[in-house]
Write an enzyme that holds these catalytic residues in place. Structure first.
Site, PDB file in Angstrom:
ATOM      1  N   HIS A 143     -11.770  20.173  41.748  1.00 46.68           N
ATOM      2  CA  HIS A 143     -13.110  19.579  41.843  1.00 46.68           C
ATOM      3  C   HIS A 143     -13.215  18.376  40.891  1.00 46.68           C
ATOM      4  O   HIS A 143     -13.700  17.312  41.280  1.00 46.68           O
ATOM      5  CB  HIS A 143     -14.150  20.649  41.500  1.00 46.68           C
ATOM      6  N   GLU A 144     -12.744  18.543  39.678  1.00 48.20           N
ATOM      7  CA  GLU A 144     -12.844  17.451  38.693  1.00 48.20           C
ATOM      8  C   GLU A 144     -11.952  16.276  39.091  1.00 48.20           C
ATOM      9  O   GLU A 144     -12.345  15.113  38.968  1.00 48.20           O
ATOM     10  CB  GLU A 144     -12.458  17.950  37.301  1.00 48.20           C
ATOM     11  N   HIS A 147     -13.513  14.234  41.667  1.00 47.97           N
ATOM     12  CA  HIS A 147     -14.484  13.272  41.127  1.00 47.97           C
ATOM     13  C   HIS A 147     -13.777  11.983  40.732  1.00 47.97           C
ATOM     14  O   HIS A 147     -14.291  10.897  40.957  1.00 47.97           O
ATOM     15  CB  HIS A 147     -15.166  13.842  39.880  1.00 47.97           C
ATOM     16  N   GLU A 222     -21.515  16.108  44.250  1.00 56.27           N
ATOM     17  CA  GLU A 222     -21.011  17.460  43.977  1.00 56.27           C
ATOM     18  C   GLU A 222     -20.485  18.093  45.260  1.00 56.27           C
ATOM     19  O   GLU A 222     -19.419  18.695  45.268  1.00 56.27           O
ATOM     20  CB  GLU A 222     -22.119  18.340  43.380  1.00 56.27           C
TER      21      GLU A 222
END
Lengths: 296, 182
Positions: A143-144, A147, A222
């Protein structure tokens, strides 16, 4: 489903940034109208402020976020597993290996920074590392890294800078109206009263609207990062379990600030993690994120 | 005057199209190669880690010779042969390593050995890296092939002999649902 969602999110982002730019320019022209009675001078001043403020914010954002969060960089020997997981996922995402940071904090959370992939950094709290297994950790790291790969941090930094400019310009505008308005009022009868009122309303509402747009961008990114995380790991389960564990934890992240809240994987302030979606939240509700992940 | 401008414009547009689509193909083809070299690095890494693992396990479980030998045998294939051969060897090793890690369950001393734990972590991260690189490789091959075959870039591709790339396939047995018995 997955690629559709990524595309849909990208379209929404373009729309939101366009909205933002219009808002900034309209505000500039409104203030120009209030002070000088023309629409152009305000726009020019706003563009100048933007041209100075946005690049500076982009340049310094990285270091500031890392400093504010109280994180320290680690090497492979400090946490071989975490290092391995980050390395694996940067291969899947085709980005250079980001720097890895650890935050001493019992609240499980993580964030990424880096306005371009070459300057990327990911940070994890010790609370997160203690609680998650390898599979869940992979989900969070993915997830990071998503980003970073999706240029979300640059987008959010630009949003923060734009909100800053809007607040700044609106502030200057309202001050000048308060102090300069009376002095100027007598000789200046050319301005249209309806336009005057509209301009004043705009100066008051623009900062609030800007805040809403910023939060909407943040919530959108998100979902996109969750979707990309699954694209990398091909395994929604890890991220679902991790999000469940994170949302069940009652602790706040101590060093988190309002300004950095939207960078974390889950809102670092527990009391603000609402069940329902709200215009004021930095993150979408956990339930709907998990629901979306289950549908992939 | 006007016809010359139109001709120049058409030539310019054509030139821009040729340059961008050629560069795009080059970039995509290089990505495929880069993705393969990622796999290469990881396979080599796995090849280098295996003797350490075998030596560590030997000390505790000398009589599990068969499992250890199967790993050593497949190991040599990791650095030689065609891409698909090497990927097949890697799949074989993956299965054999799984049985070594499973076997550690019956040797508490081995399971607690720090060297063994480190090796286990290193091998599983290498395994994941191979998996992610393969995923990236296949994605890059797909992107390249799609660009190569779609109009109008396909005209460029045939003019400059851009050959198609083969994605890596997964072994048949992995497609089946694994048998679980208690």
């Amino acid at each position: 489903m997955l690629y559709q969602q990524i595309n849909q999110n990208k379209r929404k982002t373009v729309l939101l940034v366009a909205l933002f730019s219009v808002l900034v320019l309209v505000l500039g022209s409104a203030i120009g109208y209030l002070l000088n009675n023309d629409f152009v001078s305000g726009v020019i001043i706003t563009i100048i402020v933007l041209a100075i403020y946005v690049p500076i914010t982009l340049k310094t954002a990285n270091a500031q976020v890392l400093k504010m969060s109280g994180s320290k960089e680690i090497q492979r020997k400090d946490h071989p597993q975490l290092f391995g997981v980050v390395e694996e996922l940067s291969i899947a995402a085709r980005i250079p290996m980001p720097k890895v940071y650890i935050v001493e904090d019992p609240a499980p959370n993580a964030f990424a920074t880096g306005t371009k992939p070459e300057k990327g950094a990911v940070a994890f709290t010790t609370g997160l590392l203690d609680r998650l297994n390898r599979e869940e950790l992979s989900g969070v790291a993915a997830h990071e890294i998503a980003h970073i790969r999706n240029y979300d941090i640059r987008l959010m930094t630009i949003c923060v800078a734009l909100v800053g400019v809007i607040v700044l310009v609106a502030n200057i505008g309202s001050r000048m109206m308060l102090f300069g308005g009376a002095r100027r009022g007598g000789g200046n009868n050319k301005s249209n009263p309806i336009l005057m009122i509209l301009a004043i309303v705009l100066v008051i509402l623009a900062p609030i609207a800007a805040q809403f747009v910023k939060l909407a961008v943040s919530r959108n990114r998100e979902y996109l990062a969750d979707a990309s995380a699954v694209e990398f790991t091909r395994n929604p389960k890890g991220l679902i379990n991790a999000l469940n564990k994170i949302s069940q934890d009652p602790n706040d992240v101590k060093e988190a600030k309002e300004a950095t809240a939207s960078m974390y994987i889950s809102n670092p302030f527990k009391k603000k993690r609402k069940k329902k979606s709200s215009l004021w939240s930095t993150h979408p509700p956990m339930e709907s994120r998990i629901e979306q992940l289950k549908n992939m | 005057m006007l016809p010359t401008i139109i001709v120049i414009a058409i030539v310019l547009i054509l030139a821009i199209f040729l340059i961008t689509s050629y560069n795009r193909l080059i970039k995509l083809r290089n990505w495929v190669q880069e993705a393969w070299s990622q796999i290469d690095v990881q396979l080599k890494r796995r090849h280098d880690l295996i003797p350490n693992l075998v030596n560590t396990v030997k000390g505790y479980a000398e009589h599990e010779r068969e499992t250890l030998e199967s790993v050593v045998e497949a190991r040599s294939q990791l650095v030689n042969g065609s891409p698909q051969e090497r990927i097949d060897a890697d799949n074989q090793i993956e299965g054999a390593l799984k049985s070594i890690f499973a076997l550690s369950e019956s040797y508490p001393d081995l399971k607690a050995n720090e060297n063994f734990l480190n090796l286990q972590e290193e091998l599983s991260t290498t395994e994941n890296k191979v998996a992610y690189s393969r995923q990236l490789y296949n994605k890059s091959v797909a992107e390249y092939n799609i660009k190569r075959q779609s109009f109008p870039t396909n005209l460029m591709a045939s003019m400059f002999n851009f050959e198609g790339e083969e994605p890596l396939s997964i072994p048949e047995e992995e497609r089946e649902v694994p048998d679980v018995s208690f």
